[in-house]
Design a protein around this motif. Structure first.
Motif, PDB file in Angstrom:
ATOM      1  N   ALA A   1       6.774   5.467  -9.864  1.00 20.62           N
ATOM      2  CA  ALA A   1       7.767   4.969  -8.776  1.00 20.62           C
ATOM      3  C   ALA A   1       7.302   4.508  -7.855  1.00 20.62           C
ATOM      4  CB  ALA A   1       9.147   6.188  -9.511  1.00 20.62           C
ATOM      5  N   LEU A   2       6.804   5.124  -6.532  1.00 24.25           N
ATOM      6  CA  LEU A   2       6.628   4.964  -5.235  1.00 24.25           C
ATOM      7  C   LEU A   2       5.600   3.551  -5.536  1.00 24.25           C
ATOM      8  CD1 LEU A   2       5.884   7.597  -2.824  1.00 24.25           C
ATOM      9  CD2 LEU A   2       7.722   6.049  -3.137  1.00 24.25           C
ATOM     10  N   TYR A   3       4.507   3.974  -6.695  1.00 25.29           N
ATOM     11  CA  TYR A   3       3.426   2.682  -6.879  1.00 25.29           C
ATOM     12  C   TYR A   3       4.594   1.176  -7.221  1.00 25.29           C
ATOM     13  CZ  TYR A   3      -0.421   0.057  -8.720  1.00 25.29           C
ATOM     14  OH  TYR A   3      -0.799  -1.190  -8.994  1.00 25.29           O
ATOM     15  N   TRP A   4       5.153   1.272  -8.410  1.00 24.78           N
ATOM     16  CA  TRP A   4       5.196   0.022  -8.701  1.00 24.78           C
ATOM     17  C   TRP A   4       6.420  -0.442  -7.875  1.00 24.78           C
ATOM     18  CZ3 TRP A   4       2.852  -1.940 -11.621  1.00 24.78           C
ATOM     19  CH2 TRP A   4       1.921  -1.088 -12.663  1.00 24.78           C
ATOM     20  N   LEU A   5       7.545   0.467  -7.121  1.00 25.54           N
ATOM     21  CA  LEU A   5       8.136  -0.102  -6.483  1.00 25.54           C
ATOM     22  C   LEU A   5       7.333  -0.715  -5.037  1.00 25.54           C
ATOM     23  CD1 LEU A   5      10.846  -0.032  -4.406  1.00 25.54           C
ATOM     24  CD2 LEU A   5      10.357   2.079  -3.476  1.00 25.54           C
ATOM     25  N   THR A   6       6.328  -0.366  -4.493  1.00 30.11           N
ATOM     26  CA  THR A   6       5.441  -1.087  -3.328  1.00 30.11           C
ATOM     27  C   THR A   6       4.951  -2.207  -3.393  1.00 30.11           C
ATOM     28  OG1 THR A   6       3.904   1.066  -3.218  1.00 30.11           O
ATOM     29  CG2 THR A   6       5.275   1.920  -2.372  1.00 30.11           C
ATOM     30  N   ARG A   7       4.189  -2.177  -4.588  1.00 32.69           N
ATOM     31  CA  ARG A   7       3.742  -3.451  -5.604  1.00 32.69           C
ATOM     32  C   ARG A   7       4.648  -4.294  -5.803  1.00 32.69           C
ATOM     33  NH1 ARG A   7      -0.516  -3.864  -9.446  1.00 32.69           N
ATOM     34  NH2 ARG A   7       0.600  -4.972  -9.829  1.00 32.69           N
ATOM     35  N   MET A   8       5.746  -4.122  -6.085  1.00 35.02           N
ATOM     36  CA  MET A   8       6.599  -5.096  -5.770  1.00 35.02           C
ATOM     37  C   MET A   8       7.632  -5.271  -4.261  1.00 35.02           C
ATOM     38  SD  MET A   8       8.820  -4.400  -9.330  1.00 35.02           S
ATOM     39  CE  MET A   8       9.001  -6.000  -9.249  1.00 35.02           C
ATOM     40  N   LEU A   9       7.142  -4.645  -3.604  1.00 34.06           N
ATOM     41  CA  LEU A   9       7.321  -5.139  -2.160  1.00 34.06           C
ATOM     42  C   LEU A   9       6.235  -5.477  -1.922  1.00 34.06           C
ATOM     43  CD1 LEU A   9       9.553  -1.761  -1.278  1.00 34.06           C
ATOM     44  CD2 LEU A   9      10.497  -3.580  -1.221  1.00 34.06           C
ATOM     45  N   ASP A  10       5.000  -5.764  -2.037  1.00 35.35           N
ATOM     46  CA  ASP A  10       4.053  -5.744  -1.231  1.00 35.35           C
ATOM     47  C   ASP A  10       3.832  -7.424  -2.467  1.00 35.35           C
ATOM     48  OD1 ASP A  10       1.582  -5.659  -0.380  1.00 35.35           O
ATOM     49  OD2 ASP A  10       0.212  -6.218  -2.420  1.00 35.35           O
ATOM     50  N   GLY A  11       4.753  -7.542  -3.173  1.00 35.45           N
ATOM     51  CA  GLY A  11       4.604  -9.150  -4.152  1.00 35.45           C
ATOM     52  C   GLY A  11       5.556 -10.094  -3.768  1.00 35.45           C
ATOM     53  N   GLY A  12       6.641  -9.280  -2.837  1.00 29.70           N
ATOM     54  CA  GLY A  12       7.571 -10.597  -2.520  1.00 29.70           C
ATOM     55  C   GLY A  12       8.718  -9.795  -3.148  1.00 29.70           C
ATOM     56  N   ALA A  13       9.704  -9.162  -3.731  1.00 36.51           N
ATOM     57  CA  ALA A  13      10.125  -8.829  -4.786  1.00 36.51           C
ATOM     58  C   ALA A  13      11.006  -8.327  -3.704  1.00 36.51           C
ATOM     59  CB  ALA A  13      10.366  -7.544  -5.602  1.00 36.51           C
ATOM     60  N   ASP A  14      11.923  -9.013  -3.827  1.00 35.96           N
ATOM     61  CA  ASP A  14      13.667  -8.492  -3.107  1.00 35.96           C
ATOM     62  C   ASP A  14      13.775  -7.524  -2.581  1.00 35.96           C
ATOM     63  OD1 ASP A  14      15.425  -9.094  -1.467  1.00 35.96           O
ATOM     64  OD2 ASP A  14      17.098 -10.243  -2.737  1.00 35.96           O
TER      65      ASP A  14
END
Length: 439
Positions: free
Chosen positions: A266-279
């Motif tokens: 869960a942490l990995y995908w959350l931070t991946r999306m934040l790193d990629g610019g997700a709102d």
């Protein structure tokens, strides 16, 4: 006086090193290796329409050009970003001219075909049907959603993969052995850093190498380490499209990691999306949704944690508020899971959508007027607080004919295990009350 505009611009490294044969291509061996579909098509000299689907920088345009050369076909490239119906007409005229002039076939290549609207995509159909040209479309988006069904039914879809670390190392070895980078050397940490920054994108990898070469020449550096790369490279966001297929794949992975009780995932995908610019606000809303869909009443605190994380982000913003989202994702992942409430709601909603409009039982109706009371509205209603256990045993609260429905069935986890015990006790009271009525 020389004409400054007559000189050919220097090609970027990615363009200068573009492969011209299948044997020069690194990666995509599931499509171009011995006995694989595109290799067989080239060997048999039988072109066919296709959609090349994959992330940026994996060779979609390169493969289209190689196929055109292999089939000795006229190659007409269009960009769906820059082209319109007029350009499509001109391409059709060029294909006609090539066919009439020397019988030469045409390959029409449309980059980012998903950006053409339905009518623009439909414009290709008659010419694909007639065989005037072979259509090759390239897209980073799922063709199932972005390419209309008529065109999709006439084209084979091939999925291209991001380049692996080993494949990017092969590419670097080819470049360094060919002398393209001069005497520049890279230590192992620098290679790993470049590969991480490239994120499976060969074009980005080559652009990074070009930036590195320019900086090394300016600073007179001959050996590159990770520290040097950190100083001189301009790094874009990782492969991620806020409206594209990768976006929905990643949010799916986040949701399934939470559902699967894996806090690290869960942490990995959350931070991946934040790193990629997700709102982050979008991610906060999805966490709230997960709390109700996959945890529900097994741990009602989960919804409160998700809501508090969303409020915290609104107060702190990025990056501080993202910590609250991260901890909410951890809590949701480790919380007891239940989809009983989610299933019960969906079952009730589906039933009501197809069922008739059943009247409210008379004893449950509101009776604010004398006439309504005379008609029996609210008569024989039993006030639960006045009954033993604050429960009117044997009372019915559903329309006639639905008394035996039990959509909500709690799971034996978390708070729902206690809820299940209470429901069992109340149903026993109902059974005893009904038995007494029948005696």
């Amino acid at each position: 006086m020389s004409d400054l505009f007559a000189a050919e611009p220097k090609k970027p490294l990615a363009e200068a090193l573009r492969p011209t044969t299948l044997d020069e291509v690194i990666g995509q061996q599931h499509l171009i290796g011995p006995g694989k579909p595109l290799r067989l098509a080239v060997e048999a000299k039988t072109p066919h329409s296709m959609i090349l689907w994959g992330p940026p920088g994996v060779g979609k345009t390169t493969l289209a050009r190689i196929l055109a050369n292999s089939f000795d076909a006229e190659f007409i490239p269009l960009s769906a970003v820059l082209s319109g119906v007029k350009d499509i007409r001109e391409a059709v005229e060029r294909a006609h001219a090539a066919l009439m002039r020397d019988g030469r076939p045409t390959i029409l290549f449309v980059d980012e075909v998903h950006r053409f609207n339905k009518s623009q995509q439909d414009a290709f159909l008659p010419y694909v049907e007639s065989g005037l040209f072979t259509f090759i479309g390239a897209t980073t988006e799922n063709p199932s959603f972005e390419v209309n069904s008529a065109l999709l039914s006439r084209a084979q879809v091939y999925v291209l993969n991001a380049l692996s670390d080993d494949e990017l190392k092969q590419l670097l070895a080819r470049i360094t052995s060919g002398g393209t980078l001069g005497t520049l050397e890279f230590d192992d940490a620098a290679v790993d850093t470049l590969i991480g920054y490239a994120d499976g994108d060969a074009r980005r990898f080559l652009n990074l190498l070009e930036q590195t070469r320019t900086a090394a020449l300016a600073r007179k550096v001959g050996r590159i380490d990770a520290a040097f790369l950190g100083e001189v490279l301009t790094i874009n966001a990782r492969r991620f499209d806020k409206g594209g297929d990768a976006f929905y794949d990643q949010i799916s992975a986040l949701h399934k990691s939470v559902r699967g009780s894996n806090p690290d995932g869960a942490l990995y995908w959350l931070t991946r999306m934040l790193d990629g610019g997700a709102d982050p606000r979008y991610l906060a809303r999805r966490l709230i949704r997960m709390a109700w869909e996959d945890i529900g009443l097994a741990d009602p605190r989960a919804a409160r944690v998700a809501l508090d994380a969303a409020d915290t982000y609104e107060r702190l913003g990025s990056p501080e508020g993202e910590l609250a989202l991260g901890q909410a994702a951890i809590y949701l992942a480790i919380a007891a899971k239940s989809n009983a409430g989610y299933k019960a709601y969906n079952q009730a909603r589906a039933f009501v959508a197809q069922d008739k409009s059943r009247p409210v039982p008379v004893h449950l109706r509101n009776a604010p007027t004398k006439l309504m009371k005379e008609l029996g509205y609210g008569h024989d209603y039993r006030y639960a607080h006045d009954e033993p256990h604050a429960y009117a045993a044997g009372e019915t609260y559903l329309p006639d004919g639905l008394e035996d429905i039990h959509w909500y069935e709690p799971v034996p986890r978390g708070l729902e295990s206690k809820i299940a015990e209470k429901l069992t006790f109340l149903r026993e009271l109902d059974a005893a009350a009904n038995d007494n009525q029948h005696d």
